[in-house]
Design a protein around this motif. Structure first.
Motif, mmCIF file in Angstrom:
data_model
loop_
_atom_site.group_PDB
_atom_site.id
_atom_site.type_symbol
_atom_site.label_atom_id
_atom_site.label_comp_id
_atom_site.label_asym_id
_atom_site.label_seq_id
_atom_site.Cartn_x
_atom_site.Cartn_y
_atom_site.Cartn_z
ATOM 1 N N MET A 1 96.831 121.691 38.644
ATOM 2 C CA MET A 1 96.251 120.673 39.525
ATOM 3 C C MET A 1 96.934 119.321 39.375
ATOM 4 O O MET A 1 97.099 118.585 40.361
ATOM 5 C CB MET A 1 94.751 120.549 39.256
ATOM 6 N N ASN A 2 97.368 118.960 38.171
ATOM 7 C CA ASN A 2 98.024 117.664 38.009
ATOM 8 C C ASN A 2 99.336 117.592 38.787
ATOM 9 O O ASN A 2 99.665 116.559 39.387
ATOM 10 C CB ASN A 2 98.278 117.375 36.532
ATOM 11 N N ASP A 3 100.098 118.677 38.767
ATOM 12 C CA ASP A 3 101.354 118.696 39.519
ATOM 13 C C ASP A 3 101.097 118.526 41.004
ATOM 14 O O ASP A 3 101.803 117.779 41.699
ATOM 15 C CB ASP A 3 102.103 120.004 39.260
ATOM 16 N N ALA A 4 100.080 119.239 41.515
ATOM 17 C CA ALA A 4 99.747 119.119 42.940
ATOM 18 C C ALA A 4 99.200 117.730 43.256
ATOM 19 O O ALA A 4 99.528 117.139 44.302
ATOM 20 C CB ALA A 4 98.735 120.196 43.325
ATOM 21 N N ALA A 5 98.389 117.191 42.362
ATOM 22 C CA ALA A 5 97.809 115.864 42.580
ATOM 23 C C ALA A 5 98.876 114.785 42.544
ATOM 24 O O ALA A 5 98.784 113.776 43.257
ATOM 25 C CB ALA A 5 96.742 115.594 41.520
ATOM 26 N N ARG A 6 99.899 114.974 41.725
ATOM 27 C CA ARG A 6 101.013 114.016 41.689
ATOM 28 C C ARG A 6 101.695 113.951 43.049
ATOM 29 O O ARG A 6 102.019 112.872 43.552
ATOM 30 C CB ARG A 6 102.015 114.435 40.611
ATOM 31 N N GLU A 7 101.870 115.103 43.667
ATOM 32 C CA GLU A 7 102.527 115.158 44.971
ATOM 33 C C GLU A 7 101.675 114.536 46.071
ATOM 34 O O GLU A 7 102.197 113.877 46.978
ATOM 35 C CB GLU A 7 102.831 116.612 45.325
ATOM 36 N N PRO B 1 97.689 109.364 39.250
ATOM 37 C CA PRO B 1 98.932 109.667 39.974
ATOM 38 C C PRO B 1 99.902 108.486 39.944
ATOM 39 O O PRO B 1 99.492 107.323 39.868
ATOM 40 C CB PRO B 1 98.442 109.946 41.397
ATOM 41 N N PRO B 2 101.193 108.762 40.009
ATOM 42 C CA PRO B 2 102.193 107.696 39.888
ATOM 43 C C PRO B 2 102.180 106.704 41.035
ATOM 44 O O PRO B 2 102.685 105.595 40.880
ATOM 45 C CB PRO B 2 103.523 108.461 39.824
ATOM 46 N N VAL B 3 101.607 107.078 42.190
ATOM 47 C CA VAL B 3 101.608 106.161 43.330
ATOM 48 C C VAL B 3 100.536 105.094 43.212
ATOM 49 O O VAL B 3 100.517 104.140 43.992
ATOM 50 C CB VAL B 3 101.407 106.927 44.660
ATOM 51 N N LEU C 1 92.268 105.685 46.163
ATOM 52 C CA LEU C 1 92.793 107.034 46.317
ATOM 53 C C LEU C 1 91.675 108.057 46.123
ATOM 54 O O LEU C 1 90.609 107.738 45.598
ATOM 55 C CB LEU C 1 93.901 107.286 45.285
ATOM 56 N N PRO C 2 91.900 109.312 46.526
ATOM 57 C CA PRO C 2 90.880 110.351 46.326
ATOM 58 C C PRO C 2 90.756 110.738 44.856
ATOM 59 O O PRO C 2 91.653 110.489 44.039
ATOM 60 C CB PRO C 2 91.407 111.537 47.156
ATOM 61 N N VAL D 1 100.176 102.529 36.787
ATOM 62 C CA VAL D 1 100.827 103.580 36.013
ATOM 63 C C VAL D 1 102.029 104.083 36.811
ATOM 64 O O VAL D 1 101.920 105.004 37.609
ATOM 65 C CB VAL D 1 99.850 104.736 35.731
ATOM 66 N N PRO D 2 103.200 103.459 36.648
ATOM 67 C CA PRO D 2 104.357 103.800 37.480
ATOM 68 C C PRO D 2 104.736 105.278 37.437
ATOM 69 O O PRO D 2 105.110 105.855 38.440
ATOM 70 C CB PRO D 2 105.469 102.916 36.901
#
Length: 355
Positions: free
Chosen positions: A129-135, A99-101, A107-108, A75-76
């Motif tokens: 939480m999604n914004d923080a998890a993306r980072e 997450p995009p990575v 991953l966790p 999922v780019p």
């Protein structure tokens, strides 16, 4: 459900604060269409207080969730997708942030349990939480409670048949977590669970029941495992704090709780910490968040120096996710960022390789 649901739930809240737990229980049962309303008594001015978790309000119909045919290979850009886990009781829906990575590496995963009347989209928006998890490169799983299981979509933390390993909702949530882990190759040493209010109470139960699955727990405005076994004891624990000693747990625990919480008594946060670090003298600091609220942070260390528990008391805060966004319900934007602090605490803890 009774046509006067909101009035009956408001009356139940007033009766709980007055210590009339038997009549409060009768009012709740009437609201849910399971009994007659208690006889009227002189009341103070009605307000929009809460009973089992959050505001008594009309429960909206659950929107349909569109499910993907299968997990994506990669999922780019990152995605927030719908899915379901099926067991003997049928299909149970969830939302999952990818997450995009992610390109197939381990991953966790953080499991996020919403409060009453909430749903995965609302909870994700309010906590950020999604914004923080993306980072940070983290998967986030949001199981969805149904109105079939609880009329207000509360996790049933207060029922004895939902408090043990391999039974009830803990078994469902553990199986759903393992299903997602298998589909996406999640790192088994870095799986965590957190929740708000009823979700926080269920997170504490999951940590107690599955210490081999969850490496750390976050309890926001919740209660310790074993705080209640039925509705009357739940109302009493929420009003004055759990009366039974907390169940000891080996799982690292972080607690956030507002000291002005009129829904779940702040003593419950203390009890949740005692379950992990009872008898340990903490390091205590008091500070002010960038957004304005003062807080006290207490850190508890094991003999080897590792921090095994943290308790954040948010001064002046009520029953709301600290540092959350107004895009979701039950948030307090003025508090320190509970989402970032939970992810930071989780990164400090992993399960041992040999399990």
């Amino acid at each position: 459900m009774h046509p006067d649901f909101q009035r009956l739930m408001t009356e139940a809240a007033r009766l709980t604060r007055a210590g009339e737990l038997r009549r409060a229980t009768a009012s709740i049962r009437a609201a849910l269409g399971k009994g007659a309303a208690p006889a009227a008594t002189p009341t103070a001015a009605e307000d929009d207080c809460v009973v089992i978790d959050v505001e008594a309000r009309r429960v909206e119909p659950e929107p349909p969730i569109q499910k993907p045919a299968s997990a994506p290979a990669s999922v780019p850009g990152g995605q927030f997708i719908a899915g379901s886990h099926t067991d003997v009781n049928g299909a149970h829906e969830y939302k999952l942030f990818v997450p995009p990575v992610w390109r197939g590496q381990a991953l966790p995963l953080v499991v996020m349990l919403h409060g009453c009347t909430q749903n995965p989209d609302d909870f994700a928006a309010g906590t950020g939480m999604n914004d923080a998890a993306r980072e940070h490169g983290v998967f986030v799983l949001y199981p969805a409670q149904t109105q079939r299981a609880n009329a207000s979509r509360c996790w049933n933390w207060f029922k004895h048949n939902h408090q043990q390993r391999d039974r009830g909702e803990p078994a469902l949530l553990a199986a759903m977590t393992r299903d997602v882990m298998a589909r996406y190759g999640i790192d088994p040493q870095r799986v965590y669970v957190a929740g708000l209010s009823a979700g926080g109470a269920m997170a504490a139960i999951l940590g107690d029941a599955y210490p081999d699955l969850f490496a750390a727990v976050g309890v926001h405005s919740g209660l310790p495992a074993g705080a209640a076994t039925d509705l009357p004891s739940a109302l009493a624990a929420m009003k004055s704090g759990a009366s039974t000693p907390p169940k000891n747990t080996a799982v690292p625990t972080l607690v956030f709780h507002g000291d002005a919480d009129a829904t779940v008594h702040p003593t419950n946060g203390e009890r949740a910490i005692d379950a992990r670090a009872g008898g340990v003298t903490p390091e205590s600091t008091r500070a002010r968040s960038d957004n304005g609220r003062e807080y006290t942070r207490r850190r508890y260390r094991a003999e080897d120096g590792r921090v095994v528990a943290e308790h954040w008391t948010i001064h002046g805060a009520g029953h709301a996710w600290s540092g959350g966004s107004a895009r979701g319900s039950y948030t307090d934007a003025r508090g320190p960022d509970a989402t970032e602090e939970m992810l930071r605490f989780f990164r400090e803890h992993t399960l041992p390789t040999a399990r």
